[in-house]
Design a protein around this motif. Structure first.
Motif, PDB file in Angstrom:
ATOM      1  N   GLY A 155       0.260  -1.317  -0.116  1.00  0.00           N
ATOM      2  CA  GLY A 155       0.422   0.139  -0.152  1.00  0.00           C
ATOM      3  C   GLY A 155       0.726   1.291  -0.410  1.00  0.00           C
ATOM      4  N   PHE A 156       2.241   1.502  -0.718  1.00  0.00           N
ATOM      5  CA  PHE A 156       2.845   2.258  -1.021  1.00  0.00           C
ATOM      6  C   PHE A 156       3.136   2.178  -2.259  1.00  0.00           C
ATOM      7  CE2 PHE A 156       5.872  -0.483   1.637  1.00  0.00           C
ATOM      8  CZ  PHE A 156       6.200  -0.731   0.768  1.00  0.00           C
ATOM      9  N   LYS A 157       3.829   4.084  -3.072  1.00  0.00           N
ATOM     10  CA  LYS A 157       4.189   4.399  -3.631  1.00  0.00           C
ATOM     11  C   LYS A 157       5.394   3.180  -4.496  1.00  0.00           C
ATOM     12  CE  LYS A 157       3.436   8.592  -4.043  1.00  0.00           C
ATOM     13  NZ  LYS A 157       3.744  10.528  -3.970  1.00  0.00           N
ATOM     14  N   GLN A 158       5.466   2.947  -5.501  1.00  0.00           N
ATOM     15  CA  GLN A 158       6.264   2.347  -6.150  1.00  0.00           C
ATOM     16  C   GLN A 158       7.851   2.924  -5.921  1.00  0.00           C
ATOM     17  OE1 GLN A 158       6.183   0.729 -10.377  1.00  0.00           O
ATOM     18  NE2 GLN A 158       4.678   1.178 -10.197  1.00  0.00           N
ATOM     19  N   THR A 159       7.976   3.937  -5.516  1.00  0.00           N
ATOM     20  CA  THR A 159       9.622   4.643  -5.189  1.00  0.00           C
ATOM     21  C   THR A 159       9.820   4.089  -3.539  1.00  0.00           C
ATOM     22  OG1 THR A 159       8.090   7.099  -4.837  1.00  0.00           O
ATOM     23  CG2 THR A 159       9.200   6.625  -7.032  1.00  0.00           C
ATOM     24  N   THR A 160       8.518   4.056  -3.153  1.00  0.00           N
ATOM     25  CA  THR A 160       8.546   3.771  -1.749  1.00  0.00           C
ATOM     26  C   THR A 160       9.946   2.147  -1.592  1.00  0.00           C
ATOM     27  OG1 THR A 160       7.118   5.060  -1.044  1.00  0.00           O
ATOM     28  CG2 THR A 160       8.286   3.810   0.404  1.00  0.00           C
ATOM     29  N   SER A 161       8.572   1.532  -2.526  1.00  0.00           N
ATOM     30  CA  SER A 161       9.743   0.283  -2.246  1.00  0.00           C
ATOM     31  C   SER A 161      11.144   0.224  -3.122  1.00  0.00           C
ATOM     32  CB  SER A 161       8.782  -0.744  -3.693  1.00  0.00           C
ATOM     33  OG  SER A 161       9.120  -2.152  -3.669  1.00  0.00           O
ATOM     34  N   ARG A 162      11.287   0.649  -3.829  1.00  0.00           N
ATOM     35  CA  ARG A 162      12.476   0.931  -4.431  1.00  0.00           C
ATOM     36  C   ARG A 162      13.904   1.571  -3.034  1.00  0.00           C
ATOM     37  NH1 ARG A 162       9.652   2.059  -9.296  1.00  0.00           N
ATOM     38  NH2 ARG A 162       9.967   1.278 -10.426  1.00  0.00           N
ATOM     39  N   SER A 163      12.889   2.565  -2.603  1.00  0.00           N
ATOM     40  CA  SER A 163      14.615   3.012  -2.030  1.00  0.00           C
ATOM     41  C   SER A 163      14.156   2.030  -0.646  1.00  0.00           C
ATOM     42  CB  SER A 163      13.816   4.519  -1.266  1.00  0.00           C
ATOM     43  OG  SER A 163      12.832   4.611  -0.380  1.00  0.00           O
ATOM     44  N   ARG A 164      13.425   1.866   0.221  1.00  0.00           N
ATOM     45  CA  ARG A 164      13.140   0.254   0.984  1.00  0.00           C
ATOM     46  C   ARG A 164      14.295  -0.756   0.686  1.00  0.00           C
ATOM     47  NH1 ARG A 164       7.613   0.897   4.014  1.00  0.00           N
ATOM     48  NH2 ARG A 164       7.416   3.297   4.872  1.00  0.00           N
ATOM     49  N   LEU A 165      13.958  -1.034  -1.131  1.00  0.00           N
ATOM     50  CA  LEU A 165      14.401  -2.268  -1.109  1.00  0.00           C
ATOM     51  C   LEU A 165      16.415  -2.402  -0.447  1.00  0.00           C
ATOM     52  CD1 LEU A 165      14.890  -4.836  -1.555  1.00  0.00           C
ATOM     53  CD2 LEU A 165      14.898  -4.330  -4.008  1.00  0.00           C
ATOM     54  N   MET A 166      15.989  -0.491  -1.243  1.00  0.00           N
ATOM     55  CA  MET A 166      17.890  -0.379  -1.809  1.00  0.00           C
ATOM     56  C   MET A 166      19.052  -0.017   0.092  1.00  0.00           C
ATOM     57  SD  MET A 166      18.577  -0.344  -4.222  1.00  0.00           S
ATOM     58  CE  MET A 166      17.705  -0.933  -5.155  1.00  0.00           C
ATOM     59  N   ARG A 167      17.613   0.696   0.562  1.00  0.00           N
ATOM     60  CA  ARG A 167      17.639   0.930   2.290  1.00  0.00           C
ATOM     61  C   ARG A 167      18.487  -0.166   3.322  1.00  0.00           C
ATOM     62  NH1 ARG A 167      13.739   6.426   2.719  1.00  0.00           N
ATOM     63  NH2 ARG A 167      15.678   7.968   1.944  1.00  0.00           N
ATOM     64  N   GLY A 168      17.121  -1.671   2.528  1.00  0.00           N
ATOM     65  CA  GLY A 168      17.189  -2.598   3.364  1.00  0.00           C
ATOM     66  C   GLY A 168      18.888  -3.495   3.193  1.00  0.00           C
ATOM     67  N   LYS A 169      19.293  -3.322   1.888  1.00  0.00           N
ATOM     68  CA  LYS A 169      20.065  -3.991   1.090  1.00  0.00           C
ATOM     69  C   LYS A 169      21.831  -3.229   2.016  1.00  0.00           C
ATOM     70  CE  LYS A 169      21.936  -2.948  -3.125  1.00  0.00           C
ATOM     71  NZ  LYS A 169      21.674  -3.363  -4.842  1.00  0.00           N
TER      72      LYS A 169
END
Length: 185
Positions: A155-169
Motif C-alpha cells: 500500500g505505498f508508491k513504487q518509489t517507496t518500494s525501491r528506496s526501502r529495498l535499497m536501504r534494506g540491502k
C-alpha cells in the motif's frame, strides 16, 4: 493454456458453485506451497498453518473476486503474503531501527555477499531487518515480486518500494559484514 492451469480453472469454476470436493482438491494442490510461503514470513509452524488455513477460507469466500488474470496459485499466494504481513503487524514485532541519516541509497543491482557468508546467515540477517525493510526485501528477493506488486501489496508508491529495498540491502550488507544480528545465531 497448460493442462495444470485448465485443471485449476475447472476446480475454481466448481468452487464458485460451492463444491467441497473442488475446494479440497485445490487445498491439496496448493496447501504445502502456501504453508512454505507463510513459514518464510512467520517462522513458526503453528502460525504458518493458521495463516494458510485462513488464506484458503478467505479465498473460497471471495472466489467470485478471482478474475483469472493470474493463476489461482499466484492469487492465493498474494492472500497468504498479505495474511502473513498482517499477522506480523498484529504481533507488533519491534526491531531497533537503523537511524535514517546513516542510510544511503545505492542504485547498484548487485546482491552478492562474501563467499564465507552462509545462506542461513543471510536468512537470519533478513529477519533482523526492521519490518519496513524486511517486508520489501523478502517480497523482492524471496517471493520474487516486482516493485509494482510490492507497492500494491504493502500500500505505498513504487518509489517507496525501491528506496526501502535499497536501504534494506544496505542495512543487510552492514549486518552481514558486522555479523551484528542476533536472530538465528
Amino acid at each position: 493454456m497448460e493442462t495444470r492451469e485448465l485443471i485449476s480453472s475447472d476446480l475454481v469454476a466448481q468452487c464458485r458453485n460451492n463444491s467441497r470436493k473442488a475446494q479440497l482438491a485445490l487445498y491439496k494442490k496448493y496447501a504445502h506451497g502456501m504453508y512454505c510461503v507463510a513459514m518464510r514470513f512467520v517462522k513458526n509452524s503453528a502460525d504458518a498453518e493458521d495463516i494458510t488455513q485462513e488464506a484458503f477460507i478467505r479465498a473460497f469466500r471471495k472466489i467470485d473476486q478471482f478474475q483469472g488474470n493470474v493463476t489461482f496459485g499466484a492469487w492465493l499466494k498474494r492472500i497468504v503474503v498479505n495474511g502473513s504481513i498482517d499477522f506480523l503487524k498484529a504481533r507488533k514485532q519491534h526491531f531497533v531501527e537503523l537511524e535514517e541519516h546513516r542510510l544511503t541509497i545505492s542504485e547498484e543491482p548487485d546482491w552478492t555477499v562474501d563467499r564465507d557468508v552462509q545462506v542461513e546467515e543471510v536468512k537470519s540477517a533478513i529477519e533482523a531487518l526492521p519490518d519496513k525493510y524486511r517486508y520489501v526485501v523478502q517480497l523482492y528477493l524471496v517471493e520474487g515480486y516486482d516493485h509494482a506488486e510490492i507497492s500494491e501489496i504493502l500500500g505505498f508508491k513504487q518509489t517507496t518500494s525501491r528506496s526501502r529495498l535499497m536501504r534494506g540491502k544496505t542495512y543487510l550488507r552492514e549486518l552481514l559484514k558486522n555479523k551484528s544480528y542476533v536472530a538465528g545465531s
